[in-house]
Design an enzyme around this catalytic site. Structure first.
Site, PDB file in Angstrom:
ATOM      1  N   ASP A 269       0.711  -1.274  -0.010  1.00 28.81           N
ATOM      2  CA  ASP A 269      -0.071  -0.158   0.038  1.00 28.81           C
ATOM      3  C   ASP A 269       0.982   1.250   0.114  1.00 28.81           C
ATOM      4  O   ASP A 269       0.454   2.214  -0.305  1.00 28.81           O
ATOM      5  CB  ASP A 269      -0.960  -0.073   1.165  1.00 28.81           C
ATOM      6  CG  ASP A 269      -1.988  -1.353   1.212  1.00 28.81           C
ATOM      7  OD1 ASP A 269      -3.132  -1.235   0.977  1.00 28.81           O
ATOM      8  OD2 ASP A 269      -1.240  -2.276   1.567  1.00 28.81           O
ATOM      9  N   GLU A 407      -5.184 -10.497  -8.258  1.00 25.90           N
ATOM     10  CA  GLU A 407      -5.077 -11.892  -7.312  1.00 25.90           C
ATOM     11  C   GLU A 407      -6.066 -12.948  -7.950  1.00 25.90           C
ATOM     12  O   GLU A 407      -5.837 -13.970  -7.272  1.00 25.90           O
ATOM     13  CB  GLU A 407      -5.328 -11.525  -5.760  1.00 25.90           C
ATOM     14  CG  GLU A 407      -4.102 -10.733  -5.361  1.00 25.90           C
ATOM     15  CD  GLU A 407      -4.273 -10.190  -3.759  1.00 25.90           C
ATOM     16  OE1 GLU A 407      -5.405  -9.875  -3.503  1.00 25.90           O
ATOM     17  OE2 GLU A 407      -3.239 -10.343  -3.228  1.00 25.90           O
TER      18      GLU A 407
END
Lengths: 720, 720
Positions: A269, A407
Site C-alpha cells: 500500500d 489476485e
C-alpha cells in the site's frame, strides 16, 4: 453489573462524533435508571498529535434530576483482547502478558505488560482527576490492584444539575522507544508531568492545524462535493503516517492504525501512500522508506533462499521483514482452507523502488538517495534483473513464475506450478526500475556513490546487463496491441462480467462465488483489480510509450485506448485500490466514468457500501489513492526528470482544486480551474525550479513568484 | 582448574597486538605443561564493522611436540561483571540478569539476558566450528546448559605439528534493535546465517578501509612523527562513532566504547568529537546530535525544575537524558565523600548548540537544521537567555550561579552557594549561541522555519531580547584586559604552580593534594583545565574579537597575547582536554610550546604517562581534540559563514599534512606544507564552494578543480 456503559440498556440519545480537524472523539449519552434518575454523560478523547505518548479523555457527568453519590470506575486493562475481526476468532487474540502493576499516590495507576511473542515491554500509566463544584472532600478514591488490571473507583458526591468532570490522562511507552530507561517508569514519569487536559488538547489541536495546512486538498464544485470523504481520507492518512513516525521504525500498514484487519501487516500500500506523502509530508515519507531499508537484509536472505541475488521484499510482513504470507487461508464462505500463492507477488519490491524514486524526485534529497535510497533501488533492481532470463529463441528477456497485482490469477488453469509467465506489469516495471537504477548510478557517480556500488559489489558487467534488459525485455501483447496481462491471458475463456453482476448483485468476492461452485477465476479473462492498467496509473502515457518504444514496441494512442477499454470491462474491483486506478485511466477518455469510479472509491470506508469491512480498519492505500487521483491526475501534478510537470484535467463537476505542495524544498500553492492553473511560490531561498506545463514551453519559478498557465480546452486534447 | 588461559602459569611468549587498519586483535602464546607438552595458541578476533551484530574469533592450536586430545571450552557468559574500575568496587558491578539459555544443534549456544535496571533484553548466540586436518569424527562435543552460562566442550584428537582451528562466531541483538522481533531469536537466526570467518573478516576489513579513506590524517615530518598516536586516535574515534550509529540512539560517551570509566555516561566530549566528524563522517555527526534532540524533553523539564525556560542539558547523563551527576563523590585518596557541584556546568548546552552549528556549517544540511538542529539551538539559546539577567546598575546582562569548564572552581572561597558569577566562557559562548540562534531564525525564515518557531512559541519579543543580550552581555576583564575566568578570579590568592610541581612531581590531581591538607583550589588563581582559553579553541581570534567588539569591549592582539600568557601559567592540566587547547592557542605564538603540548596530548592513552587510566577506557574527547588540532589549527581549516576558511600554520617539525574532508557534499583533498596549501576537489555536482584563504581574496572551487595558495611566511604574520 452495576456499571453504566454506553452499550447498557437504559442508555438513550447515544451519539458519537469525530472531529476531523484534530481527531477528537465526542460521545454523548443519557442514562435513566429504574428509579427515573437521569444522568447525561459527555466525553471528549484524543490521542495527542503533539505528545505522541499521551492520550486523554474528559468525561462530564450531569445528574439531571438527582443528588447522591456517583461512582466512577477507571482502570488500565492489560487483559485486553483483539476480537474485531470475525474471521480471526479461531486464532490467538490475546497479545499482551501483564508483567507488573501498581499505584502511584500522586498520579494513579500503572501497568507493565509484554507482547506475547516479540517480548516488547509496554508501560502505561494514568492520572485521573475529578473536578466537582463542591469540596475535594466530596470525592473518595478506592484503589484495587488486580493482576493485569489495576483499577480505581471514585465515589463522588453530586448535586442535581451540577456537572462533575473527570479527566483521565494516560501515558504510553514501549521498550522500543528511544531516550527512555524502562517503559513503565517512563510512562509513570510522563503521566506525572503531563499538562492539564485543556492544555494537552490545545497543543494537540495546534499540531493537527499545522498538519492540515500542509496536507489539505480543496475541492470546489457548483453542487455538492465529496469534501467530507476527501477530508476523511486525508485525516486517516495523516494520522497513520504523521511526522511523529520520523524517529520510529514504522511501516505503512494496509489498514493504517485503525483496525486489526491483516493483523497490522504490511503489503504494498505504500506505493499509493508515498505518492501523496512525498509532496506533503516528505519527512514522513523518508521515515517510512527507512522501514524498508532496515529490512534489506531480510529481503536479501529471502532472495538468496530462492537462489537469487539482490533483495526480494515480502508480500506480507511484520516486525522483522520476513515473508509472512500464509501458505493457506481459511475462507469462511467456503468453510475450508485454500492455498494462497500471494507471496508470488514479487512486484512489491518494484513498488518500493518506485516510491524511493518518487520521494527523490519530489525532494531532490541526494543524501537520502546516497545513504539509503540507492541501496534499496539497486538491490531490488538486482533481484528483478536476476529473475529475468534471456530467451535464446527470441533474444528477449522474460520473467516467469510470478503473480501480478491481480489476485484472481496465481497460476495457469490446471497447473500445479504457482505463478504466471511475463506479467506485463512486472516486466514493464522491472524495465522502469532498471532504467532508474542506472540513472541513480549515474547521478551518484558525481556524489560519491562509489561507496554504494563498491559496497554492494555492483560492477560494470552487471550494469551492462541491466542496460540490455531495458532494451530487450519482452512484453506480451494481444493481436490488437492491447497489452496482455500475462502470456496467454487472451486465450483464457471469456466471462460475461456484467451479466454475472446483473444476476448476482455484489461481485466483489467473485473468486469465492466461483470457487463455491467448483470453478475458479484462473480460467477466465477477468481480473480482481487493475493490473495492466496500474502501469498507466504509475507512469504517464508518454513515459510508458517511450519505455515500450525503447523496447521496440510501437504503442501509440489507439493501442492505449484499446488497452484501457479492454480491461475496464474485465475487472470486478475486488480490491479497493482498483477503482482509483480506473478513475485515473479514464480521466482523459471518459470523464463521466472516471468521476463515477472516483466517487465510488471515496465511499470505500464510508457508509454502507457492500462489502464494507471498516471495523477491521480503513483501506489506507485506497484512501491515499483518491487524494493522489485529485492531485496527480485531475490536477495533473507530476514529478519527473527533475521537473514539475503540470497537465490538469478537472472533471466537469469540479470548479476549482487547490493544494499546497512542497517540491524540492519550495512550498507551492497550486490552484487549478477548468480554464487555468496558478502556482504561487512561498518566499524561499532554494534554487529555481523547472515547471513543465503540458503543451507549453518550460518555465522556471523562484520563491515569492507566481505563475499562471491557461489550459487547453478538451477539444484540443489528444489522449494522454 | 585444568583449563589454560593466557594468564595461566606456564604460558610463555604471550603477545597481544591490535591492527589499527581494521581493529583485529591478535594474540599469541605458548603453553608448556608439566610433562613438557608445548602448544602454541594464536587468536584473531574482531567486532565486525560490516555486520554490526557480529563478532568473530579464530583460534589456531598447534601441538608442537605431542599428540592426544585437546579439550576446548567455549561459553556465553551471562554472569559477566564490570570490575575494570577500581574505585567502583564498592558499587553494583553485575548489570545483567540471565533470562533463558539453550543450544541449537545446527549452530550452537544462545543466551537471553536483561539489563538489571532498564530491563533491556539482550540476545547472544554463538556458532563454533572446529577444523581439523583429520576426519570430523575426531571431534566430540559436549553441551552443558548452566543457568546464565551455556557452554560447549570440544574434545579434539590432535596430532603433533598439525594445527587445529576453531572458529567462534557470535551474534548480538538487543530489544532496542530495529527490524527484529525478539532479540534472542534474532541473534540465533543471525548466527545461523553468518558468513564463514574469512568472509566475515574480509567484509570487516573492507568496511574499515572505506572508513579510513574518509578519516585519515597524514602527517609527514623529516624525523620521527607521532603517526601511530594520531592513527590510534582516529581508530578509536571511528570505532566509537562509525556510520553504524546512524540508525541507533547513540551518544558520545566520555570513554568511547572502550571501558567502564564513568559507567558509559555522556558529558560534553561531543564538542571535540563533532568538530572532526562533521568534516569526515557527517552522517555519524548527525546521528549523534539526534541523541541530544531526543532528550530535549528531559532537558526542558530540567530547566523548568529550576524555574527556567528552554532546555538545560545535563552535565552527566545516561539513557533517558536526566541529570545523573552524583551530588557527592568518593575520593579514594581522601577516603571520604566530597560534595560535587559539577552539575552547575550548564555550559554543556552551549557545547551542543555549537556542535549543531558546526555540523550545519560543514554540511549545509538545511533539512537537519529545520527538523532537529534549530529546535536544539533555539531551546538551548532560550535557556541561556533566560539565565541572563540585566543588572540595572550597569545595564549589562549577567549570568550567575554557574561553573565554567574549570572544575577547580565551583564556588567562591568560603561560600556555601555553588556556582560563580559571570564565567567568561559561559557568558561569551551564550552570546555566540544567541547570535547564531538569531541567524538560524533568519536563515530558516525562508525555509519554513515558522513551523519551528511557531511550535516553540518563540516570538518577536523573545528574539529582540536575545539580540539585546548579544550587544550587552557582561564579560569580566582584569585591569590589563586579560579576560577574567569569572568575576573576582584576579582577587584570588596567587599560586606558584611551577614551584609546586617542582616540589611534588605529578600535579594532575592537585585538588586532591590540596584537599588532603585542608586546602582547596577554590582559593587560588589556578585552573584544572583551559576555561577562558577554550574560547580561542572554539572561535577564531577574529571571531572572538568581533563578538567582544559588538559587546563594546576593545580586545586587540596585545590583550589576546596577555590573556594566553596569563592562563598558560595557571593551568594544572588535570583534564586530558586541556593540553589540546593549550597546543591550539599557542600554535601561532609559541610554536615550540604548542608542539610540546600536542605531543603530550597524543600520549594521553599511550604508554605509561603518569595518571594514565586507560584500563577505564580511552579519553575520546582528547583523542578527537588532537585530530582537530591538526586539521583545524595546524592546517587552519575552518567552516564559518558559509565558507571554508584556510589559515594553515604548520609546526616547524612538520613537512606535510594531508586529509580528505567532505565540505557541503564536496570531497576535498587538502594538502598543506610549510609553503603552500592545495585543494583538490573530487568530481562532484554540488554548487561551487567559497574558499577563503587567510589574507587572500576569496576563491571558488567546483568538483574536479584544483586550487593552490602560497602561504605567508611566519614573519609576515600577526597574532591570530
Amino acid at each position: 453489573d452495576r456499571w453504566v456503559t454506553p452499550e447498557r440498556r437504559g442508555v438513550r440519545e447515544s451519539r458519537r462524533t469525530v472531529g476531523l480537524g484534530a481527531g477528537v472523539l465526542y460521545r454523548r449519552y443519557r442514562y435513566v435508571d429504574r428509579r427515573g434518575r437521569a444522568t447525561t454523560v459527555v466525553t471528549r478523547r484524543f490521542a495527542s498529535m503533539a505528545e505522541p505518548h499521551a492520550v486523554a479523555m474528559q468525561t462530564t457527568f450531569v445528574p439531571e434530576n438527582w443528588s447522591g453519590v456517583l461512582h466512577v470506575h477507571t482502570a488500565i486493562d492489560g487483559r485486553v483482547t483483539n476480537t474485531q475481526v470475525e474471521q480471526y476468532a479461531p486464532f490467538a487474540h490475546r497479545h499482551l502478558r501483564p508483567d507488573g502493576e501498581g499505584h502511584d499516590p500522586a498520579t494513579g495507576l500503572w501497568l507493565r505488560a509484554r507482547t506475547t511473542q516479540s517480548d516488547v515491554g509496554i508501560g502505561v500509566a494514568t492520572r485521573t482527576e475529578v473536578f466537582t463544584p463542591g469540596a475535594p472532600t466530596d470525592v473518595r478514591r478506592r484503589v484495587t490492584i488486580a493482576r493485569g488490571r489495576p483499577q480505581e473507583t471514585y465515589a463522588i458526591a453530586v448535586r442535581e444539575g451540577q456537572p462533575v468532570r473527570v479527566h483521565k490522562t494516560a501515558a504510553y511507552h514501549t521498550a522500543r522507544d528511544r531516550a527512555i530507561s524502562e517503559p513503565a517508569s517512563a510512562a509513570r514519569q510522563a503521566v506525572a508531568r503531563a499538562a492539564p487536559f485543556t492544555e494537552l488538547l490545545a497543543a494537540h489541536v495546534d499540531a493537527w492545524r499545522r498538519l492540515w495546512e500542509r496536507s489539505h486538498l480543496e475541492l470546489h464544485t457548483d453542487g455538492p462535493a465529496p469534501v467530507l470523504a476527501l477530508n476523511l481520507h486525508t485525516f486517516h492518512l495523516v494520522a497513520a503516517t504523521s511526522p511523529n513516525v520520523v524517529d520510529l521504525d514504522a511501516g505503512v500498514g494496509a489498514r493504517g492504525l485503525h483496525g486489526e484487519g491483516y493483523r497490522g501487516k504490511i503489503f504494498w500500500d505504500e506505493l499509493f501512500v508515498h505518492r501523496v506523502l512525498a509532496l506533503h509530508l516528505p519527512e514522513a515519507s523518508r521515515a517510512l522508506l527507512l522501514y524498508r531499508w532496515r529490512r534489506l537484509d531480510a529481503a536479501r536472505q529471502a532472495a538468496a533462499a530462492i537462489g537469487r541475488r539482490g533483495a526480494m521484499f515480502p508480500w506480507e510482513s511484520g516486525s522483522d521483514g520476513r515473508e509472512e504470507t500464509p501458505p493457506e487461508v481459511f475462507v469462511p464462505e467456503l468453510r475450508r482452507w485454500v492455498p494462497n500463492h500471494s507471496a508470488y507477488q514479487r512486484h512489491v519490491g518494484l513498488a518500493i523502488g518506485y516510491s524511493v524514486w518518487q520521494y527523490y524526485q519530489a525532494t531532490g534529497d541526494v543524501d537520502f538517495l546516497r545513504t539509503y535510497g540507492a541501496e534499496l533501488m539497486l538491490e531490488i533492481a538486482r533481484f528483478f534483473a536476476d529473475l529475468a532470463f534471456e530467451n535464446p529463441r527470441t533474444g528477449r528477456y522474460e520473467i516467469t513464475g510470478v503473480m501480478g497485482p491481480d489476485e484472481f490469477h496465481d497460476s495457469y488453469p490446471g497447473s500445479d506450478e504457482p505463478g504466471l509467465s511475463n506479467n506485463a506489469y512486472t516486466n514493464v516495471m522491472t524495465v522502469w526500475l532498471l532504467r532508474h537504477a542506472l540513472e541513480v548510478v549515474d547521478l551518484l557517480a558525481h556524489h560519491y556513490a562509489a561507496r554504494v556500488t563498491d559496497r554492494l559489489g555492483i560492477g560494470e558487467h552487471e550494469l551492462a546487463r541491466w542496460a540490455r534488459i531495458t532494451t530487450r525485455m519482452y512484453v506480451p501483447f494481444h493481436d490488437d496491441r492491447v497489452i496482455s496481462q500475462f502470456d496467454g491471458y487472451d486465450r483464457l475463456a471469456p466471462f460475461d462480467l456484467e451479466g454475472y453482476a446483473a444476476r448476482h448483485g455484489d461481485i466483489s468476492r467473485l473468486d469465492v462465488m466461483l470457487a463455491a461452485r467448483g470453478d475458479s477465476p484462473d480460467r477466465y479473462q477477468i481480473s480482481k483489480q487493475a493490473d495492466v492498467l496500474m502501469l498507466l496509473y504509475l507512469l504517464s502515457a508518454e513515459e510508458l510509450r517511450e519505455l515500450l518504444g525503447d523496447l521496440g514496441y510501437d504503442w501509440r494512442a489507439p493501442a492505449l485506448l484499446r488497452t484501457v477499454d479492454y480491461y475496464v470491462h474485465r475487472v470486478s474491483h475486488g480490491s479497493t485500490l482498483s477503482r482509483v486506478v480506473h478513475a485515473w485511466v479514464q480521466a482523459r477518455t471518459d470523464r463521466v466514468a472516471s468521476w463515477e469510479c472516483f466517487t465510488q472509491a471515496l465511499a470505500v470506508d464510508i457508509g454502507h457500501a457492500p462489502g464494507t469491512v471498516t471495523r477491521e480498519g480503513v483501506h489506507l492505500g485506497a484512501m491515499a489513492g483518491t487524494l493522489d487521483l485529485v492531485e496527480r491526475c485531475y490536477m495533473g501534478i507530476e514529478t519527473r526528470d527533475d521537473a514539475l510537470w503540470l497537465n490538469p484535467r478537472l472533471p466537469e463537476e469540479v470548479a476549482t482544486l487547490h493544494t499546497l505542495i512542497t517540491y524540492r524544498g519550495q512550498q507551492l500553492h497550486v490552484t487549478a480551474t477548468q480554464s487555468d492553473m496558478t502556482l504561487v511560490a512561498a518566499p524561499c531561498d532554494v534554487p529555481p525550479l523547472t515547471v513543465r506545463p503540458a503543451g507549453q514551453a518550460p518555465a522556471s519559478i523562484c520563491g515569492g513568484q507566481t505563475l499562471t498557465f491557461p489550459l487547453k480546452r478538451p477539444a484540443e486534447e489528444t489522449a494522454r
